[in-house]
Design a protein around this motif. Structure first.
Motif, short mmCIF file in Angstrom:
data_model
loop_
_atom_site.label_atom_id
_atom_site.label_comp_id
_atom_site.label_asym_id
_atom_site.label_seq_id
_atom_site.Cartn_x
_atom_site.Cartn_y
_atom_site.Cartn_z
N THR A 6 0.81 -1.21 0.00
CA THR A 6 0.00 0.00 0.00
C THR A 6 0.85 1.26 0.00
N SER A 7 2.12 1.16 0.41
CA SER A 7 3.00 2.32 0.38
C SER A 7 3.97 2.25 -0.80
N ASN A 8 3.80 1.28 -1.67
CA ASN A 8 4.67 1.06 -2.81
C ASN A 8 3.83 1.12 -4.07
N PRO A 9 3.90 2.23 -4.83
CA PRO A 9 3.06 2.36 -6.03
C PRO A 9 3.20 1.19 -7.00
N LEU A 10 4.44 0.68 -7.16
CA LEU A 10 4.63 -0.45 -8.07
C LEU A 10 3.94 -1.69 -7.54
N GLY A 11 4.00 -1.87 -6.20
CA GLY A 11 3.31 -3.00 -5.61
C GLY A 11 1.80 -2.90 -5.77
N ILE A 12 1.26 -1.69 -5.63
CA ILE A 12 -0.17 -1.48 -5.81
C ILE A 12 -0.57 -1.76 -7.25
N ASP A 13 0.22 -1.26 -8.19
CA ASP A 13 -0.11 -1.48 -9.60
C ASP A 13 -0.09 -2.96 -9.93
N GLN A 14 0.86 -3.69 -9.39
CA GLN A 14 0.93 -5.13 -9.67
C GLN A 14 -0.25 -5.85 -9.02
N ALA A 15 -0.60 -5.44 -7.79
CA ALA A 15 -1.74 -6.07 -7.12
C ALA A 15 -3.03 -5.80 -7.88
N ASP A 36 -10.99 -1.19 -17.92
CA ASP A 36 -10.20 0.04 -17.87
C ASP A 36 -10.57 0.87 -16.64
N LEU A 37 -11.86 0.91 -16.34
CA LEU A 37 -12.33 1.69 -15.19
C LEU A 37 -11.74 1.16 -13.89
N LEU A 38 -11.57 -0.13 -13.79
CA LEU A 38 -11.02 -0.72 -12.56
C LEU A 38 -9.57 -0.31 -12.32
N THR A 39 -8.88 0.12 -13.37
CA THR A 39 -7.52 0.62 -13.18
C THR A 39 -7.51 2.09 -12.80
N GLY A 98 -27.51 0.61 -0.59
CA GLY A 98 -26.37 0.04 0.11
C GLY A 98 -25.07 0.66 -0.33
N THR A 99 -24.82 1.91 0.09
CA THR A 99 -23.66 2.67 -0.38
C THR A 99 -22.34 2.08 0.10
N GLY A 100 -22.31 1.64 1.36
CA GLY A 100 -21.06 1.15 1.93
C GLY A 100 -20.00 2.24 1.91
N SER A 101 -18.83 1.93 1.37
CA SER A 101 -17.72 2.89 1.33
C SER A 101 -17.80 3.82 0.13
N GLY A 102 -18.75 3.58 -0.78
CA GLY A 102 -18.89 4.43 -1.96
C GLY A 102 -18.19 3.91 -3.19
N HIS A 103 -17.53 2.75 -3.11
CA HIS A 103 -16.75 2.28 -4.25
C HIS A 103 -17.61 1.93 -5.45
N MET A 104 -18.68 1.18 -5.23
CA MET A 104 -19.56 0.81 -6.36
C MET A 104 -20.20 2.07 -6.96
N ALA A 105 -20.58 3.01 -6.11
CA ALA A 105 -21.14 4.27 -6.61
C ALA A 105 -20.13 5.01 -7.47
N ALA A 106 -18.87 5.00 -7.06
CA ALA A 106 -17.82 5.65 -7.84
C ALA A 106 -17.66 5.01 -9.20
N LEU A 107 -17.67 3.69 -9.24
CA LEU A 107 -17.57 2.98 -10.53
C LEU A 107 -18.75 3.34 -11.43
N MET A 108 -19.96 3.30 -10.88
CA MET A 108 -21.14 3.56 -11.70
C MET A 108 -21.18 5.02 -12.16
N ALA A 109 -20.76 5.93 -11.29
CA ALA A 109 -20.78 7.35 -11.64
C ALA A 109 -19.85 7.64 -12.80
#
Length: 234
Positions: A6-15, A36-39, A98-109
């Protein structure tokens, strides 16, 4: 994925790459726009800090500490498949329960004109608003309400919708929700009882006509206060 990623951008990109290629594509999520949106919409930014290292894991993530049943981020493959099944268009108005953390809403928006998302938990709604603001997403309206109250009155204020998603499971899809769909509108929900639930896609084909498919199986926590059919049989 380790916590250090989580503190390593390359690690995050690979994950993130591994999540898409090893979890999401094998679940028949092949829509290039969705992939593409998931990236671009970063899932880890919507995960609680205590679980950010697990943001790309194939699992539900608790949104509260201590964990409360049902208050979770759904697994990445489930969110991605639901998003694909919604077939969102740039002019669509979307309702989420069911908003939760807002992630699904962000994807749909990111794929639609506007998202109205309803969360029963005020604390989660505040977190979702903050997450969406930090992500620079301005076309989501997070509302605090019991979506089921008074025959879904809180949901009906801006109907009809081009798409409706239930970010959790229900025993059955209430007709009152189907009536909020515009002609051609789609509803996606996870329907049934453990250990087997079915992703259910309902399309309003005419004023009083609906077409239903159940293309895949999964299990998800219950959304609160949705009507349960009677279990009693003669």
């Amino acid at each position: 994925m380790t916590a250090s990623a989580t503190s390593n951008p390359l690690g995050i990109d690979q994950a993130r790459f591994n999540m898409i290629e090893q979890q999401i594509r094998p679940w028949e999520v092949l829509d290039a726009q969705v992939l593409d949106l998931l990236t671009r919409v970063h899932r880890e930014d919507f995960a609680p800090a205590s679980h950010r290292a697990l943001a790309f894991a194939d699992m539900e993530l608790p949104l509260t500490h201590p964990a409360v049943e049902g208050k979770v981020m759904l697994p990445p493959r489930v969110e991605a498949r639901m998003l694909q099944d919604l077939r969102l268009q740039p002019t669509d108005k979307v309702l989420e329960i069911g908003t939760g953390s807002g992630h699904m809403a962000a994807l749909m928006a990111s794929l639609s004109q506007r998202v109205i998302t309803i969360e029963i938990d005020d604390a989660l709604a505040r977190i979702a608003r903050d997450n969406l603001q930090k992500a620079g997403i301005g076309n989501v309206d997070v509302r605090v309400a019991d979506a089921t109250a008074q025959q879904f009155a809180a949901c009906a204020t801006e109907a009809p919708y081009n798409a409706i998603v239930l970010s959790g499971s229900v025993t059955e899809v209430p007709p009152a929700l189907l009536n909020l769909l515009a002609p051609g509108g789609r509803l996606v929900a996870i329907v049934g009882d453990e250990p087997m639930m079915r992703a259910t896609v309902v399309t309003r084909t005419a004023e009083a006509a609906f077409q239903t498919t159940q293309p895949w199986d999964t299990v998800a926590p219950r959304l609160l206060n949705f009507p349960e059919p009677s279990r009693f049989h003669f």
